[in-house]
Motif scaffolding. Structure first.
Motif, mmCIF file in Angstrom:
data_model
loop_
_atom_site.group_PDB
_atom_site.id
_atom_site.type_symbol
_atom_site.label_atom_id
_atom_site.label_comp_id
_atom_site.label_asym_id
_atom_site.label_seq_id
_atom_site.Cartn_x
_atom_site.Cartn_y
_atom_site.Cartn_z
ATOM 1 N N ILE A 125 0.849 -1.195 0.000
ATOM 2 C CA ILE A 125 0.000 0.000 0.000
ATOM 3 C C ILE A 125 0.882 1.240 0.000
ATOM 4 O O ILE A 125 1.821 1.337 0.814
ATOM 5 C CB ILE A 125 -0.921 0.003 1.245
ATOM 6 N N ASP A 126 0.601 2.167 -0.911
ATOM 7 C CA ASP A 126 1.322 3.450 -0.935
ATOM 8 C C ASP A 126 0.768 4.305 0.208
ATOM 9 O O ASP A 126 -0.189 5.062 0.029
ATOM 10 C CB ASP A 126 1.109 4.131 -2.295
ATOM 11 N N THR A 127 1.334 4.174 1.382
ATOM 12 C CA THR A 127 0.738 4.772 2.588
ATOM 13 C C THR A 127 0.655 6.293 2.512
ATOM 14 O O THR A 127 -0.341 6.873 2.944
ATOM 15 C CB THR A 127 1.544 4.359 3.832
ATOM 16 N N PHE A 128 1.687 6.931 1.978
ATOM 17 C CA PHE A 128 1.667 8.397 1.931
ATOM 18 C C PHE A 128 0.548 8.891 1.011
ATOM 19 O O PHE A 128 -0.186 9.816 1.348
ATOM 20 C CB PHE A 128 3.012 8.932 1.461
ATOM 21 N N ARG A 129 0.396 8.257 -0.146
ATOM 22 C CA ARG A 129 -0.653 8.686 -1.083
ATOM 23 C C ARG A 129 -2.037 8.507 -0.460
ATOM 24 O O ARG A 129 -2.895 9.383 -0.564
ATOM 25 C CB ARG A 129 -0.551 7.880 -2.383
ATOM 26 N N TYR A 130 -2.251 7.390 0.210
ATOM 27 C CA TYR A 130 -3.560 7.154 0.811
ATOM 28 C C TYR A 130 -3.809 8.109 1.987
ATOM 29 O O TYR A 130 -4.941 8.528 2.221
ATOM 30 C CB TYR A 130 -3.677 5.697 1.271
ATOM 31 N N LYS A 131 -2.758 8.455 2.715
ATOM 32 C CA LYS A 131 -2.949 9.418 3.812
ATOM 33 C C LYS A 131 -3.335 10.788 3.265
ATOM 34 O O LYS A 131 -4.193 11.475 3.836
ATOM 35 C CB LYS A 131 -1.667 9.516 4.656
ATOM 36 N N VAL A 132 -2.717 11.183 2.146
ATOM 37 C CA VAL A 132 -3.083 12.467 1.517
ATOM 38 C C VAL A 132 -4.539 12.420 1.049
ATOM 39 O O VAL A 132 -5.304 13.385 1.224
ATOM 40 C CB VAL A 132 -2.129 12.787 0.341
ATOM 41 N N ILE A 133 -4.947 11.285 0.458
ATOM 42 C CA ILE A 133 -6.336 11.154 -0.006
ATOM 43 C C ILE A 133 -7.308 11.250 1.166
ATOM 44 O O ILE A 133 -8.314 11.971 1.115
ATOM 45 C CB ILE A 133 -6.520 9.809 -0.747
ATOM 46 N N GLY A 134 -7.016 10.525 2.260
ATOM 47 C CA GLY A 134 -7.908 10.565 3.424
ATOM 48 C C GLY A 134 -7.988 11.946 4.044
ATOM 49 O O GLY A 134 -9.081 12.435 4.371
ATOM 50 N N PHE A 135 -6.843 12.606 4.186
ATOM 51 C CA PHE A 135 -6.802 13.938 4.791
ATOM 52 C C PHE A 135 -7.519 14.966 3.917
ATOM 53 O O PHE A 135 -8.329 15.763 4.409
ATOM 54 C CB PHE A 135 -5.332 14.342 4.987
ATOM 55 N N THR A 136 -7.267 14.918 2.624
ATOM 56 C CA THR A 136 -7.885 15.878 1.697
ATOM 57 C C THR A 136 -9.402 15.693 1.637
ATOM 58 O O THR A 136 -10.162 16.666 1.664
ATOM 59 C CB THR A 136 -7.279 15.691 0.288
ATOM 60 N N THR A 137 -9.838 14.443 1.568
ATOM 61 C CA THR A 137 -11.280 14.184 1.487
ATOM 62 C C THR A 137 -11.992 14.638 2.759
ATOM 63 O O THR A 137 -13.059 15.262 2.708
ATOM 64 C CB THR A 137 -11.537 12.681 1.260
ATOM 65 N N GLY A 138 -11.410 14.327 3.914
ATOM 66 C CA GLY A 138 -12.026 14.746 5.173
ATOM 67 C C GLY A 138 -12.128 16.259 5.290
ATOM 68 O O GLY A 138 -13.143 16.790 5.751
ATOM 69 N N CYS A 139 -11.081 16.967 4.846
ATOM 70 C CA CYS A 139 -11.104 18.434 4.910
ATOM 71 C C CYS A 139 -12.102 19.018 3.910
ATOM 72 O O CYS A 139 -12.672 20.097 4.158
ATOM 73 C CB CYS A 139 -9.709 18.992 4.648
ATOM 74 N N ALA A 140 -12.339 18.329 2.787
ATOM 75 C CA ALA A 140 -13.340 18.807 1.827
ATOM 76 C C ALA A 140 -14.725 18.850 2.473
ATOM 77 O O ALA A 140 -15.498 19.796 2.251
ATOM 78 C CB ALA A 140 -13.347 17.900 0.593
ATOM 79 N N PHE A 141 -15.037 17.843 3.294
ATOM 80 C CA PHE A 141 -16.327 17.855 3.990
ATOM 81 C C PHE A 141 -16.397 19.015 4.992
ATOM 82 O O PHE A 141 -17.461 19.612 5.180
ATOM 83 C CB PHE A 141 -16.557 16.521 4.700
#
Length: 329
Positions: free
Chosen positions: A210-226
């Motif tokens: 798992i590309d952990t850094f990429r997935y962390k950016v996706i999770g953080f960005t999506t949560g902040c969008a909400f």
């Protein structure tokens, strides 16, 4: 047929909840004050669901959520002030379209900023990430205080006025249902399982490919969008924005909701959001004026008691049937 069923499942909660509140409001069972508090609870729930995705599901300790909430609020408010009048206040569909676009723009602005902040800071872990996001929250408070020097319409430390009241029961409930469905489908997808794996053991996740850094950016960005979308709804609910509303201390309110509801639990976050908002306002009404500030003593006590009795949150690992993955229904 499956598509129609999924659409029905998405529309039904919106129709029931929105119709019920509209009915109670029309019959004067709910007065306008409590209707507004209900809408605020929906807004807070959307923001808390975003933080739950970041902290509860991905394990990223963030203390800057209020800053992204504020970015969404100011972005949406500025856009409606700029473009709403161009279509005329009586043009219902144009007004709704501008409002919808402003909410989406608020979410996009918060997501883009989260991506910029996340690229350097998400390499940090645990408390270090919390301190970094806390510093970002302090920076954004200073930016909001002095924003009028760049864009006079934002008002700076005096606050932003002249925002139209556009957030209504259908808008608030529709946004909440959309947020629930998006996050539920995300956490039960392969992306969601990768986020949960990172939360449980980042080193093991990386070893599994798992590309952990990429997935962390996706999770953080999506949560902040909400958080940005929730901020846009807040701006058009109270029609006034002040930088103190987005102080870094406000991030702790959302964090407490997520912790009380249970990390990684959607049902708990929803229930805790509504309990939090209605409890605060209920105590404002019930307590004598000289004791109103004591509610800020009672709330932390509630958190302590909850952690002692229910250390995994109000609902533990239990979820409403609609919020479970297909394999658990």
């Amino acid at each position: 047929m499956t598509t129609l069923k999924n659409i029905a499942k998405a529309v039904l909660p919106f129709a029931i909840l929105s119709g019920l509140v509209q009915f109670l409001s029309g019959r004067d069972i709910l007065n306008p004050y409590w209707v507004q508090i209900f809408q605020l609870a929906c807004v807070v729930a959307i923001s808390a669901l975003g933080l739950n995705l970041i902290y509860g599901f991905t394990g990223l300790f963030s203390l800057g959520h209020a800053a992204f909430y504020g970015v969404g609020a100011y972005t949406a408010a500025l856009l409606t002030k700029q473009y709403m009048g161009a279509y005329g206040e009586q043009a219902f569909f144009a007004t709704g379209a501008v409002f919808l676009c402003s909410l989406l723009a608020g979410g996009v602005a918060a997501a883009l900023l989260a991506c910029l902040v996340g690229l350097p800071t998400l390499r940090l872990t645990s408390d270090y990430l919390g301190i970094a996001t806390l510093g970002f929250g302090v920076i954004m408070k200073v930016v909001f205080d002095n924003a009028d020097s760049l864009v006079p319409q934002l008002g700076g430390a005096r606050g932003m006025t002249g925002i139209q009241r556009l957030t209504s029961i259908p808008w608030a409930v529709a946004a909440l249902v959309a947020a629930i469905l998006v996050i539920r489908n995300l956490v039960h997808s392969s992306y969601g399982r990768a986020l949960i794996a990172i939360r449980e053991d980042e080193i093991a996740s990386a070893a599994m490919g798992i590309d952990t850094f990429r997935y962390k950016v996706i999770g953080f960005t999506t949560g902040c969008a909400f958080a940005g979308v929730a901020g846009g709804l807040y701006a058009h609910l109270y029609t006034f924005l002040h930088p103190s509303t987005f102080d870094f201390l406000k991030s702790f309110d959302v964090l407490m909701i997520v912790v009380i509801g249970g990390l990684g639990n959607l049902t708990g976050t929803l229930v805790a959001s509504f309990v939090w908002v209605f409890l605060l306002e209920g105590m404002r009404v019930a307590l004598p004026p000289e004791y109103i500030e004591f509610r800020w003593v009672l709330i932390p006590l509630l958190l302590i008691v909850t952690m002692l009795i229910r250390p995994r949150g109000l609902f533990g690992i239990r979820e409403f049937p609609l919020l479970r993955g297909k394999v658990y229904r």
